[in-house]
Design a protein around this motif. Structure first.
Motif, short mmCIF file in Angstrom:
data_model
loop_
_atom_site.label_atom_id
_atom_site.label_comp_id
_atom_site.label_asym_id
_atom_site.label_seq_id
_atom_site.Cartn_x
_atom_site.Cartn_y
_atom_site.Cartn_z
N LEU A 221 -5.05 -12.49 1.05
CA LEU A 221 -4.23 -12.14 0.37
C LEU A 221 -2.35 -13.13 0.84
CD1 LEU A 221 -3.35 -8.26 2.80
CD2 LEU A 221 -2.83 -8.70 -0.21
N VAL B 213 -4.87 -4.21 -5.12
CA VAL B 213 -3.73 -3.88 -4.80
C VAL B 213 -3.79 -4.04 -6.98
CG1 VAL B 213 -1.59 -5.58 -4.67
CG2 VAL B 213 -3.64 -5.50 -3.53
N THR C 274 -0.55 -14.44 -2.52
CA THR C 274 0.85 -14.62 -2.13
C THR C 274 1.15 -16.15 -2.28
OG1 THR C 274 0.37 -12.78 -0.76
CG2 THR C 274 3.11 -14.01 -0.65
N HIS D 196 -3.04 -4.09 3.74
CA HIS D 196 -4.25 -5.09 4.57
C HIS D 196 -4.96 -4.36 5.42
CE1 HIS D 196 -6.74 -7.04 7.65
NE2 HIS D 196 -7.04 -7.59 6.38
#
Length: 129
Positions: A117, A93, A121, A102
């Motif tokens: 993810l 990323v 986050t 995704h």
């Protein structure tokens, strides 16, 4: 248990035949039942654990020929320069100017990365835009 020099030779011989091996195979080749001993030998030589299969496969650092994304596969087993799946997701990323979805990550990695993810986050190591 094999001494360090014997272990190096045995492991190199093994990974020339089978580039990605599990812990049971490593224990058998190194003639030990101790996971700690196996990891001591691997650490002394240098190794990667897979980002697929919950990290249950191992290869020596000298084996992978990583692509431009820092990924290498042997059959269905995936390895990453970054290490774990979470570290690999973060690296992929961050290395993309526009980030990655995704779906893009799943296509690159061949595994679902939704939980990683979400964890990244929540830990504020990635953010959505």
């Amino acid at each position: 248990m094999l001494d360090l020099q014997q272990a190096k030779a045995a492991l190199r011989k093994l990974v020339r035949r089978i580039p990605a091996v599990n812990l049971d195979t490593l224990c058998r080749v190194l003639k030990t039942r101790s996971r700690t001993s196996v990891f001591r030998r691997l650490k002394a030589i240098g190794y990667f654990s897979s980002f697929t299969h919950r990290g249950r496969y191992y290869t020596l650092r000298e084996i992978p020929q990583f692509d431009s994304f820092g990924l290498w596969r042997w059959r269905e087993v995936g390895f990453s320069k970054a290490g774990s799946l979470k570290a690999t997701v973060r690296e992929l990323v961050h290395s993309s100017p526009a980030g990655r979805t995704h779906r893009e990550l799943q296509s690159l990695l061949g595994v679902r990365a939704h939980n990683e993810l979400l964890d990244l986050t929540r830990a504020q190591k990635l953010h959505r835009e």
